[in-house]
Write a protein that holds these residues in place. Structure first.
Motif, PDB file in Angstrom:
ATOM      1  N   GLY A  23       0.740  -1.235  -0.095  1.00 40.66           N
ATOM      2  CA  GLY A  23       0.141  -0.029  -0.126  1.00 40.66           C
ATOM      3  C   GLY A  23       0.918   1.389   0.021  1.00 40.66           C
ATOM      4  O   GLY A  23       2.013   1.344   0.422  1.00 40.66           O
ATOM      5  N   ARG A  24       0.353   2.217  -0.631  1.00 41.25           N
ATOM      6  CA  ARG A  24       0.808   3.722  -0.618  1.00 41.25           C
ATOM      7  C   ARG A  24      -0.006   4.605  -0.697  1.00 41.25           C
ATOM      8  O   ARG A  24      -1.089   4.746  -1.245  1.00 41.25           O
ATOM      9  CB  ARG A  24       1.801   3.825  -1.947  1.00 41.25           C
ATOM     10  N   ILE A  25       0.186   5.813   0.190  1.00 42.51           N
ATOM     11  CA  ILE A  25      -0.521   6.994  -0.021  1.00 42.51           C
ATOM     12  C   ILE A  25       0.117   7.926  -0.877  1.00 42.51           C
ATOM     13  O   ILE A  25       1.450   8.213  -0.612  1.00 42.51           O
ATOM     14  CB  ILE A  25      -0.787   7.561   1.261  1.00 42.51           C
ATOM     15  N   PRO A  64     -10.860   4.977  -0.981  1.00 43.36           N
ATOM     16  CA  PRO A  64     -10.555   6.096  -0.212  1.00 43.36           C
ATOM     17  C   PRO A  64      -9.663   6.176   1.077  1.00 43.36           C
ATOM     18  O   PRO A  64      -9.466   5.037   1.403  1.00 43.36           O
ATOM     19  CB  PRO A  64     -12.105   6.310   0.361  1.00 43.36           C
ATOM     20  N   LEU A  65      -9.158   6.974   1.462  1.00 44.31           N
ATOM     21  CA  LEU A  65      -8.224   6.884   2.612  1.00 44.31           C
ATOM     22  C   LEU A  65      -8.850   6.302   3.967  1.00 44.31           C
ATOM     23  O   LEU A  65      -7.853   5.402   4.467  1.00 44.31           O
ATOM     24  CB  LEU A  65      -7.988   8.282   2.909  1.00 44.31           C
ATOM     25  N   ASP A  66     -10.284   6.518   4.279  1.00 46.01           N
ATOM     26  CA  ASP A  66     -10.561   6.059   5.254  1.00 46.01           C
ATOM     27  C   ASP A  66     -10.387   4.344   5.230  1.00 46.01           C
ATOM     28  O   ASP A  66     -10.145   3.653   6.309  1.00 46.01           O
ATOM     29  CB  ASP A  66     -12.275   6.377   5.608  1.00 46.01           C
ATOM     30  N   ARG A  67     -10.696   3.746   4.236  1.00 43.31           N
ATOM     31  CA  ARG A  67     -10.555   2.520   3.786  1.00 43.31           C
ATOM     32  C   ARG A  67      -9.249   1.858   3.855  1.00 43.31           C
ATOM     33  O   ARG A  67      -8.791   0.702   4.284  1.00 43.31           O
ATOM     34  CB  ARG A  67     -11.351   2.088   2.556  1.00 43.31           C
ATOM     35  N   TYR A  68      -8.288   2.660   3.483  1.00 41.39           N
ATOM     36  CA  TYR A  68      -7.028   2.464   3.412  1.00 41.39           C
ATOM     37  C   TYR A  68      -6.482   2.377   4.924  1.00 41.39           C
ATOM     38  O   TYR A  68      -5.797   1.487   5.409  1.00 41.39           O
ATOM     39  CB  TYR A  68      -6.173   3.713   2.745  1.00 41.39           C
ATOM     40  N   PHE A  69      -6.699   3.257   5.773  1.00 45.15           N
ATOM     41  CA  PHE A  69      -6.525   3.200   7.054  1.00 45.15           C
ATOM     42  C   PHE A  69      -7.036   2.229   8.047  1.00 45.15           C
ATOM     43  O   PHE A  69      -6.754   1.893   9.193  1.00 45.15           O
ATOM     44  CB  PHE A  69      -6.604   4.566   7.886  1.00 45.15           C
ATOM     45  N   ALA A  70      -8.202   1.662   7.267  1.00 48.80           N
ATOM     46  CA  ALA A  70      -8.660   0.678   8.164  1.00 48.80           C
ATOM     47  C   ALA A  70      -8.233  -0.750   7.878  1.00 48.80           C
ATOM     48  O   ALA A  70      -8.749  -1.859   8.105  1.00 48.80           O
ATOM     49  CB  ALA A  70     -10.494   0.432   7.581  1.00 48.80           C
ATOM     50  N   GLY A  71      -7.232  -0.708   6.777  1.00 54.75           N
ATOM     51  CA  GLY A  71      -6.369  -1.851   6.391  1.00 54.75           C
ATOM     52  C   GLY A  71      -6.794  -2.505   5.282  1.00 54.75           C
ATOM     53  O   GLY A  71      -6.257  -3.672   5.053  1.00 54.75           O
ATOM     54  N   GLU A  72      -7.809  -2.202   4.362  1.00 51.51           N
ATOM     55  CA  GLU A  72      -7.953  -2.758   3.194  1.00 51.51           C
ATOM     56  C   GLU A  72      -6.641  -3.041   2.409  1.00 51.51           C
ATOM     57  O   GLU A  72      -6.180  -1.852   1.937  1.00 51.51           O
ATOM     58  CB  GLU A  72      -9.086  -2.060   2.511  1.00 51.51           C
ATOM     59  N   PRO A  75      -4.985  -8.239  -2.526  1.00 56.43           N
ATOM     60  CA  PRO A  75      -3.993  -9.573  -2.361  1.00 56.43           C
ATOM     61  C   PRO A  75      -3.051  -9.434  -3.454  1.00 56.43           C
ATOM     62  O   PRO A  75      -1.955 -10.036  -3.225  1.00 56.43           O
ATOM     63  CB  PRO A  75      -4.843 -10.720  -2.295  1.00 56.43           C
ATOM     64  N   ASP A  76      -3.239  -8.875  -4.723  1.00 61.06           N
ATOM     65  CA  ASP A  76      -2.523  -9.203  -5.967  1.00 61.06           C
ATOM     66  C   ASP A  76      -1.888  -7.982  -6.591  1.00 61.06           C
ATOM     67  O   ASP A  76      -1.551  -8.005  -7.695  1.00 61.06           O
ATOM     68  CB  ASP A  76      -3.288  -9.981  -7.055  1.00 61.06           C
ATOM     69  N   ARG A  77      -2.204  -6.677  -6.032  1.00 58.00           N
ATOM     70  CA  ARG A  77      -1.559  -5.633  -6.774  1.00 58.00           C
ATOM     71  C   ARG A  77      -1.829  -4.398  -5.532  1.00 58.00           C
ATOM     72  O   ARG A  77      -2.180  -4.592  -4.369  1.00 58.00           O
ATOM     73  CB  ARG A  77      -2.603  -5.004  -7.763  1.00 58.00           C
ATOM     74  N   LEU A  78      -1.000  -3.444  -6.047  1.00 55.56           N
ATOM     75  CA  LEU A  78      -0.611  -2.230  -5.171  1.00 55.56           C
ATOM     76  C   LEU A  78      -2.172  -1.629  -4.950  1.00 55.56           C
ATOM     77  O   LEU A  78      -2.933  -1.033  -5.650  1.00 55.56           O
ATOM     78  CB  LEU A  78       0.084  -1.351  -5.509  1.00 55.56           C
ATOM     79  N   THR A  79      -2.365  -1.223  -3.442  1.00 53.40           N
ATOM     80  CA  THR A  79      -3.249  -0.521  -2.898  1.00 53.40           C
ATOM     81  C   THR A  79      -3.076   0.629  -2.588  1.00 53.40           C
ATOM     82  O   THR A  79      -1.968   1.251  -2.249  1.00 53.40           O
ATOM     83  CB  THR A  79      -4.028  -0.971  -1.828  1.00 53.40           C
TER      84      THR A  79
END
Length: 267
Positions: A23-25, A64-72, A75-79
């Motif tokens: 994952g990356r922001i 969205p950022l909230d789902r990113y921080f929730a840990g989503e 499995p097979d590509r960059l989030t």
């Protein structure tokens, strides 16, 4: 960057873009029509942004950022989570149409200087003024002239650093020593300093792809200004944004990335 592009020109860059988890922001600021770095390096062209977003839409999992921080995470590509700092009008006029075309979400961290009745941020005024000023100027008892890197500097350091270290850079008198009237008189400079006004902000917040978040009031350092001032800026920016957009604000980006353990607790 030149070496990076050369690898792709030679067909050697595919290994850099293979699918992989993680994952990356990504932090953007301004979008312009030219891709100019004459004033700062925080802006990219709308065409460049479109190319990046098209790639993300095809190869990445953008959420969205909230789902990113929730840990989503995929499995097979960059989030990815896409964000913008400062709150420029070009985020509405140039970035949102691109996001809309590819249906990708983004969070816009808005500096609410308009809550104080001002219409620009001091870092942008400094960047533009530095490019336009010809004579040395004096501020805070120090004389500044352009150094080899094109920065306004004195024997003690750069003006930018002095302002970052100032407890209230908004009141340091920068506007009075820079060619403010010249900046305002040039329409070609608007993209580099015009912020979202209240109507712009409401339009941007109305998009289902956009989350509005806070970025302080004055774009001062939360470490330099002190704990109480930082607490006040966090409260005021959140309240102003919520009153303007009618939506709850739950995210904060620290100006310059400056924070302390106390700042995190207060946030």
């Amino acid at each position: 960057m030149t070496a990076y592009r050369a690898r792709f020109a030679l067909g050697l860059g595919r290994d850099l873009h293979r699918n992989r988890p993680g994952g990356r922001i990504l932090i953007y600021h301004g979008i312009d029509t030219l891709g100019s770095t004459e004033f700062n390096s925080r802006f990219i062209s709308q065409d460049n942004f479109r190319q990046q977003v098209a790639y993300f839409a095809e190869h990445c999992h953008v959420i969205p950022l909230d789902r990113y921080f929730a840990g989503e995470r995929a499995p097979d590509r960059l989030t990815l989570a896409l964000t913008f700092d400062d709150g420029y009008r070009n985020n509405l006029n140039l970035a949102l149409p691109v996001l809309g075309k590819y249906n990708l979400p983004a969070t816009v961290f808005v500096t609410t200087i308009r809550a104080l009745g001002a219409d620009h941020l001091w870092p942008d005024w400094l960047d533009l003024g530095t490019a336009l000023v010809e004579d040395p100027l004096e501020l805070g008892g120090q004389k500044y002239s352009k150094n080899r890197r094109g920065q306004l500097a004195s024997k003690q350091g750069t003006l930018n650093r002095w302002l970052i270290d100032h407890p209230n850079p908004e009141s340091a008198g920068l506007d009075s020593v820079l060619p403010s009237e010249l900046i305002r008189s040039r329409p070609d400079l608007d993209e580099y300093w015009r912020l979202l006004d209240e109507d712009d902000l409401k339009r941007l917040a109305a998009s289902p792809l956009v989350t509005i978040a806070a970025h302080g009031v004055t774009h001062g350092s939360f470490k330099t200004m002190g704990r109480e001032s930082a607490r006040d800026e966090m409260r005021r920016s959140k309240t102003w944004l919520e009153n303007t957009t009618g939506k709850q604000v739950t995210a904060l980006a620290f100006p310059f990335g400056h924070y302390s353990r106390e700042t995190l607790d207060d946030a």
